[in-house]
Design a protein around this motif. Structure first.
Motif, short mmCIF file in Angstrom:
data_model
loop_
_atom_site.label_atom_id
_atom_site.label_comp_id
_atom_site.label_asym_id
_atom_site.label_seq_id
_atom_site.Cartn_x
_atom_site.Cartn_y
_atom_site.Cartn_z
N TYR A 163 85.61 3.35 68.21
CA TYR A 163 86.91 4.01 68.27
C TYR A 163 87.59 3.90 66.91
O TYR A 163 87.63 2.82 66.31
N SER A 164 88.11 5.02 66.44
CA SER A 164 88.67 5.07 65.10
C SER A 164 90.15 4.70 65.03
O SER A 164 90.66 4.35 63.97
N ASP A 165 90.85 4.76 66.16
CA ASP A 165 92.30 4.56 66.16
C ASP A 165 92.68 3.42 67.08
O ASP A 165 92.38 3.47 68.28
N LYS A 171 95.46 1.83 72.94
CA LYS A 171 94.27 2.17 72.15
C LYS A 171 93.47 0.92 71.81
O LYS A 171 92.24 0.96 71.79
N ARG A 172 94.14 -0.19 71.54
CA ARG A 172 93.43 -1.44 71.28
C ARG A 172 92.73 -1.93 72.55
O ARG A 172 91.62 -2.46 72.49
N PHE A 173 93.38 -1.74 73.69
CA PHE A 173 92.78 -2.11 74.97
C PHE A 173 91.51 -1.31 75.20
O PHE A 173 90.48 -1.85 75.62
N GLN A 174 91.58 0.00 74.95
CA GLN A 174 90.41 0.85 75.11
C GLN A 174 89.29 0.43 74.17
O GLN A 174 88.12 0.42 74.55
N HIS A 254 87.71 9.20 69.24
CA HIS A 254 89.11 8.91 69.47
C HIS A 254 89.32 8.29 70.86
O HIS A 254 88.72 8.75 71.84
N PRO A 255 90.18 7.31 70.97
CA PRO A 255 90.57 6.81 72.30
C PRO A 255 91.47 7.83 72.98
O PRO A 255 91.97 8.76 72.35
#
Length: 375
Positions: A163-165, A171-174, A254-255
């Motif tokens: 994941y890039s973002d 998004k950090r969780f993902q 991407h997330p």
């Protein structure tokens, strides 16, 4: 009840520990400097990806690989946001780049499988590489694949995705969840029990796809263009199925931007689990789900003294610790930081998230790319 929870925990800990051992058995591949010779057909199915396509197209034009050794086949799955025009206008100024834009032909319940099947039929090169329209690829991507193919006897290759973002908590969780999947994927290959891969970075010979009759037999399942093909390849010749653990071949994606879309994505992923032909893959899914369900159910049991607080604490400690080991190994491979406070907080939310996704994937349909898919 306490005994049951202990058995579930023991099975889970042994499973993840096995993946952690398997993770180290797959050595990091370093590209060997040899003349490039592998010919690739890159296949990208897309539907309404105008937002993400510029980044992908830019990364494709910057590939450090002879332009005459690869082609790009785009398949438009009924986009209405100008995605096809965007691709054409961007690449028409790259005369050395070989590309074509096809229109998808819906023949099954799975638009993406239809798109890939059509593209493979049009491919001119021996090796097929699939990625997604919301991805970006490193300029060393094809060079790494070529080097691995030249130095290893293989016909199917799974490769890493990241994941890039990670600019928000969601998004950090993902990203953390995704890293756990990657760790289990690599670990599965390491113990010679592959059960997962990712279509955003999946490589195989065209003649193998044709030999295995592509997606025949699972056309009714909307997702799974990667895993079901992997399973077919493993049944045909497992020694020819490899994992490329290379830092120079990592594809970025991407997330999901919000919780609703994240749930829909994970429901889509979960929906195909029951259709795995791999007994091991089904077993892994069952153990992981049961462990997370046990943690959710343990809370009322602890409150009502059915399970002691000491036992519950030990169970949580064991699960959290073994997960952390595998995640740390995966983060180290990706050169990604491993925040213990963030991990501990996320680990409290993850069992609830997993249980919600699993059960909703069984009792509800899911939406993807503006379409509703039934289980």
């Amino acid at each position: 009840m306490t005994l049951l929870f202990c058995i579930i925990t023991a099975l889970y800990v042994m499973l993840i520990a096995t993946f952690a051992i398997g993770f180290d058995k797959i050595k990091v591949f370093t590209t060997v400097k040899t003349p490039e010779k592998t010919r690739f057909s890159i296949i990208i199915a897309f539907r309404n990806e105008a937002e993400h396509l510029p980044n992908l197209l830019n990364s494709l034009t910057e590939l450090h690989y002879p332009k005459d050794l690869f082609e790009i086949i785009f398949v438009d799955d009924d986009s209405d946001d100008g995605s096809a025009e965007l691709i054409y206008n961007y690449l028409k100024n790259q005369p050395e780049l070989q590309f074509v834009i096809l229109q998808n032909e819906r023949l099954s319940h799975s638009p993406k499988k239809d798109a890939i099947t059509k593209a493979v039929g049009e491919a001119n090169n021996a090796w097929i590489v699939t990625t997604d329209a919301d991805c970006t690829v490193p300029n060393t991507w094809l060079r790494s694949l070529d080097s691995y193919i030249q130095t290893n006897a293989c016909s199917v290759i799974a490769a890493p995705v990241s994941y890039s973002d990670q600019s928000s908590f969601l998004k950090r969780f993902q990203a953390l969840d995704f890293l756990s999947l990657i760790g289990a994927t690599i670990g599965g290959f390491g113990i010679k029990k592959p059960f997962m891969c990712n279509g955003a970075n999946f490589i195989y010979k065209k003649d193998i796809f044709l030999k295995l009759k592509g997606f025949t037999g699972n056309e009714s399942i909307a997702s799974g263009d990667d895993i079901f093909l992997l399973e077919k390849a493993l049944l045909d010749n497992p020694e020819q199925v490899h994992y490329l653990k290379s830092k120079t071949a990592i594809v970025s994606t991407h997330p999901q931007p919000n919780l609703k879309q994240l749930l829909e994505q994970r429901k889509r992923w979960a929906a195909k689990t029951s259709r795995y032909s791999s007994v091991f893959g089904k077993g892994v899914g069952l153990i992981v789900l049961t462990m997370n369900l046990a943690l959710v159910l343990a809370i009322p049991f602890v409150i009502t003294n059915v399970i002691s607080t000491v036992i519950w604490t030990i169970i949580v400690f064991l699960k959290t610790s073994i997960d952390a080991i595998l995640l740390y190994k995966t983060c180290r491979f990706y050169n990604s930081s491993f925040s213990i406070p963030f991990y501990l907080f996320s680990s409290m939310l993850y069992p609830v998230f997993t249980v919600i996704v699993a059960f909703s994937s069984v009792i509800t349909n899911y939406q993807w790319k503006g379409r509703v898919f039934r289980q």
